[in-house]
Design a protein around this motif. Structure first.
Motif, PDB file in Angstrom:
ATOM      1  N   LEU A  45       2.915  -6.703  -4.308  1.00 35.71           N
ATOM      2  CA  LEU A  45       4.332  -6.357  -4.196  1.00 35.71           C
ATOM      3  C   LEU A  45       5.200  -7.237  -5.080  1.00 35.71           C
ATOM      4  O   LEU A  45       6.247  -6.808  -5.563  1.00 35.71           O
ATOM      5  CB  LEU A  45       4.807  -6.498  -2.748  1.00 35.71           C
ATOM      6  N   PRO A  91       4.263   6.244  -3.699  1.00 34.78           N
ATOM      7  CA  PRO A  91       5.324   5.344  -3.238  1.00 34.78           C
ATOM      8  C   PRO A  91       6.153   5.977  -2.111  1.00 34.78           C
ATOM      9  O   PRO A  91       7.254   6.478  -2.334  1.00 34.78           O
ATOM     10  CB  PRO A  91       6.154   5.105  -4.496  1.00 34.78           C
ATOM     11  N   SER A  92       5.621   5.951  -0.911  1.00 30.21           N
ATOM     12  CA  SER A  92       6.340   6.518   0.230  1.00 30.21           C
ATOM     13  C   SER A  92       7.667   5.789   0.429  1.00 30.21           C
ATOM     14  O   SER A  92       7.827   4.641  -0.024  1.00 30.21           O
ATOM     15  CB  SER A  92       5.493   6.392   1.501  1.00 30.21           C
ATOM     16  N   PRO A  93       8.618   6.416   1.098  1.00 25.74           N
ATOM     17  CA  PRO A  93       9.893   5.724   1.358  1.00 25.74           C
ATOM     18  C   PRO A  93       9.690   4.398   2.105  1.00 25.74           C
ATOM     19  O   PRO A  93      10.382   3.417   1.817  1.00 25.74           O
ATOM     20  CB  PRO A  93      10.676   6.732   2.199  1.00 25.74           C
ATOM     21  N   THR A  96       8.317   1.818  -0.429  1.00 24.08           N
ATOM     22  CA  THR A  96       9.384   1.452  -1.357  1.00 24.08           C
ATOM     23  C   THR A  96      10.396   0.536  -0.678  1.00 24.08           C
ATOM     24  O   THR A  96      10.859  -0.444  -1.273  1.00 24.08           O
ATOM     25  CB  THR A  96      10.058   2.725  -1.912  1.00 24.08           C
ATOM     26  N   HIS A  99       8.805  -2.932  -0.257  1.00 28.93           N
ATOM     27  CA  HIS A  99       8.794  -3.592  -1.561  1.00 28.93           C
ATOM     28  C   HIS A  99      10.172  -4.187  -1.878  1.00 28.93           C
ATOM     29  O   HIS A  99      10.285  -5.351  -2.278  1.00 28.93           O
ATOM     30  CB  HIS A  99       8.357  -2.586  -2.632  1.00 28.93           C
ATOM     31  N   ALA A 100      11.220  -3.400  -1.688  1.00 24.27           N
ATOM     32  CA  ALA A 100      12.582  -3.881  -1.957  1.00 24.27           C
ATOM     33  C   ALA A 100      12.934  -5.052  -1.041  1.00 24.27           C
ATOM     34  O   ALA A 100      13.572  -6.023  -1.489  1.00 24.27           O
ATOM     35  CB  ALA A 100      13.585  -2.747  -1.782  1.00 24.27           C
ATOM     36  N   PRO A 118      11.590  -3.928  -8.454  1.00 26.69           N
ATOM     37  CA  PRO A 118      11.992  -2.576  -8.047  1.00 26.69           C
ATOM     38  C   PRO A 118      12.513  -1.790  -9.245  1.00 26.69           C
ATOM     39  O   PRO A 118      13.212  -2.318 -10.097  1.00 26.69           O
ATOM     40  CB  PRO A 118      13.102  -2.840  -7.020  1.00 26.69           C
ATOM     41  N   TRP A 121       8.107  -1.269 -10.932  1.00 28.91           N
ATOM     42  CA  TRP A 121       6.825  -1.418 -10.257  1.00 28.91           C
ATOM     43  C   TRP A 121       6.085  -0.092 -10.131  1.00 28.91           C
ATOM     44  O   TRP A 121       6.668   0.917  -9.769  1.00 28.91           O
ATOM     45  CB  TRP A 121       7.109  -2.006  -8.884  1.00 28.91           C
ATOM     46  N   GLN A 122       4.804  -0.094 -10.474  1.00 27.58           N
ATOM     47  CA  GLN A 122       3.930   1.057 -10.272  1.00 27.58           C
ATOM     48  C   GLN A 122       2.903   0.663  -9.211  1.00 27.58           C
ATOM     49  O   GLN A 122       1.945  -0.054  -9.522  1.00 27.58           O
ATOM     50  CB  GLN A 122       3.199   1.437 -11.553  1.00 27.58           C
ATOM     51  N   PRO A 123       3.098   1.096  -7.963  1.00 31.04           N
ATOM     52  CA  PRO A 123       2.150   0.686  -6.925  1.00 31.04           C
ATOM     53  C   PRO A 123       0.758   1.234  -7.223  1.00 31.04           C
ATOM     54  O   PRO A 123       0.597   2.426  -7.515  1.00 31.04           O
ATOM     55  CB  PRO A 123       2.735   1.260  -5.636  1.00 31.04           C
TER      56      PRO A 123
END
Length: 184
Positions: A45, A91-93, A96, A99-100, A118, A121-123
């Protein structure tokens, strides 16, 4: 360097390790060849030079509240054309937002790695490092037999100086190498 990483549920970890093994079996680059005790499937992350004061406790509380987090894998890709072979993570809500929130905790930390920021980022879950894009089709056929599902169940932090990991919230049923699982 210190990271904030999410580790996989046992079923998802086993599926990723199986993909690593299948890649290695056909002679392709694979993380199966990395024998370091900290090597396991994970989602990064953030990475910074060091945690600000109080950040470890705030991150642990954040991860305790957010995990487990269901995960859905997307396609297998080579990042930047000739770099890591990865399994992209949808990237589910919820992911995301987590991560933020991690980045909010680490605001002002020295040495923030911009590729984890943010919006940039490419998970992903890594399958191999230094991979040639020309081998991507074979890698997809070998590694991507199915799209496993599972969850991110715990957090950890990798210390690049000592090359060790430490727990960082959630409940890891596998545990950190050399340490008992949380709650044991």
């Amino acid at each position: 360097m210190r990271t904030v990483e999410l580790v996989c549920s046992p079923d998802l970890e086993a599926a990723l390790r199986g993909a690593w093994e299948r890649l290695a079996a056909v002679g392709l680059p694979s993380l199966a060849r990395n024998a370091h005790p900290t090597n396991r499937p994970h989602l990064t992350l953030a990475a910074v030079d060091g945690f600000p004061p109080g950040a470890r406790q705030r991150l642990a509380a954040l991860l305790d509240a957010a995990l487990p987090l269901p995960v859905r894998l997307d396609r297998i890709a080579v990042l930047d054309g000739s770099a890591p072979l990865v399994w992209l993570v949808h990237p589910s809500p919820e992911l995301t937002a987590l991560h933020a929130s991690v980045w909010d905790v680490l605001a002002g930390a020295p040495g923030q790695r911009p590729w984890h920021a943010p919006g940039r980022w490419q998970p992903h879950l890594s399958l191999a490092l230094r991979f040639r894009d020309a081998d991507r089709r074979l890698a997809r056929a070998v590694a991507g037999v199915d799209r496993p599902d599972g969850a991110f169940v715990a957090g950890r932090s990798y210390d690049g100086q000592t090359r060790t990991v430490s727990p960082l919230g959630g409940a890891d049923p596998v545990g950190v190498p050399g340490r008992p699982p949380r709650g044991a």
